[in-house]
Design an enzyme around this catalytic site. Structure first.
Site, PDB file in Angstrom:
ATOM      1  N   HIS A   1       0.691  -1.106   0.155  1.00  0.00           N
ATOM      2  CA  HIS A   1      -0.039   0.025   0.057  1.00  0.00           C
ATOM      3  C   HIS A   1       0.819   0.952  -0.040  1.00  0.00           C
ATOM      4  O   HIS A   1       0.517   2.281  -0.753  1.00  0.00           O
ATOM      5  CB  HIS A   1      -0.990  -0.118   1.291  1.00  0.00           C
ATOM      6  CG  HIS A   1      -2.149  -0.881   1.200  1.00  0.00           C
ATOM      7  ND1 HIS A   1      -1.893  -2.188   1.164  1.00  0.00           N
ATOM      8  CD2 HIS A   1      -3.182  -0.520   0.605  1.00  0.00           C
ATOM      9  CE1 HIS A   1      -3.180  -2.828   1.091  1.00  0.00           C
ATOM     10  NE2 HIS A   1      -4.053  -1.793   0.666  1.00  0.00           N
TER      11      HIS A   1
ATOM     12  N   HIS B   1       1.904  -3.962   9.302  1.00  0.00           N
ATOM     13  CA  HIS B   1       3.277  -3.623   9.138  1.00  0.00           C
ATOM     14  C   HIS B   1       4.164  -3.058  10.389  1.00  0.00           C
ATOM     15  O   HIS B   1       3.324  -2.501  11.220  1.00  0.00           O
ATOM     16  CB  HIS B   1       3.413  -2.693   8.082  1.00  0.00           C
ATOM     17  CG  HIS B   1       2.960  -3.192   6.860  1.00  0.00           C
ATOM     18  ND1 HIS B   1       3.775  -4.224   5.982  1.00  0.00           N
ATOM     19  CD2 HIS B   1       1.948  -2.948   5.959  1.00  0.00           C
ATOM     20  CE1 HIS B   1       3.276  -4.497   4.861  1.00  0.00           C
ATOM     21  NE2 HIS B   1       2.092  -3.791   4.758  1.00  0.00           N
TER      22      HIS B   1
END
Ligand code: BG6
Length: 162
Positions: free
Chosen positions: A61, A120
């Site tokens: 992303h 993440h």
């Protein structure tokens, strides 16, 4: 599309072969690390909308966002560069500051959201932003891509569209 392809390539090729970019996502890592004593492992929940199954480094992303926005910002600025009169220079500086501020606000928002939902670690989203900008730079300096056309067949003959 390019960043997605790059991410998939890095995941399946580089990660698998060399172990350079492979990274645990936080909700995997807490299950495997030995640093937490018995029963004190943090509980990180996964939801269908946030669950990602690929390795975590770099963030896809962050990479996609930085690549697309980098291309748009640099393309917009290229229209205002090159003029030397005072008002044009002032306009360029204001536009430059505004567009890069927008760019970084968006990138930071994307990075924080990916870290917040535990998909993440911070270094993975930072790597994603850097990788996205590098991909954008590389392709901006590759003239063959800018002149590529879907209207041309492999042998060079134009495709009939009507
Ligand atoms: O690595 P992240 O930030 O979790 O993003 C993964 C996503 O990255 C995107 O670039 C891909 O298009 C998605 O298919 C993928 O799910």
């Amino acid at each position: 599309m390019v960043t997605t392809a790059w991410k998939d390539w890095s995941v399946h090729s580089v990660d698998g072969t060399f172990g350079i970019l492979f990274g645990h996502r936080p909700y995997w890592w807490v299950q495997e690390t030995m640093i937490y004593p018995n029963q004190s492992t943090p509980c990180l929940e996964q939801f269908p909308i946030t669950c990602e199954t690929g390795p975590g480094s770099p963030s896809g992303h962050a990479m996609g966002s930085s690549c697309v926005w980098y291309v748009m910002v640099t393309a917009a600025l290229s229209y205002t560069v090159g003029q030397t009169n005072k008002s044009a220079v002032t306009l360029y500086r204001v536009t430059w500051s505004f567009l890069w501020s927008v760019f970084w606000i968006i990138q930071i928002s994307v990075c924080i959201s990916r870290v917040f939902i535990a998909t993440h670690f911070p270094h993975q989203v930072i790597l994603g932003v850097i990788a996205g900008m590098l991909v954008a730079e590389a392709f901006e300096h590759t003239p063959a891509i800018q002149t590529a056309s879907l209207r041309t067949q492999r042998n060079g003959a134009p495709i009939r569209t009507g």
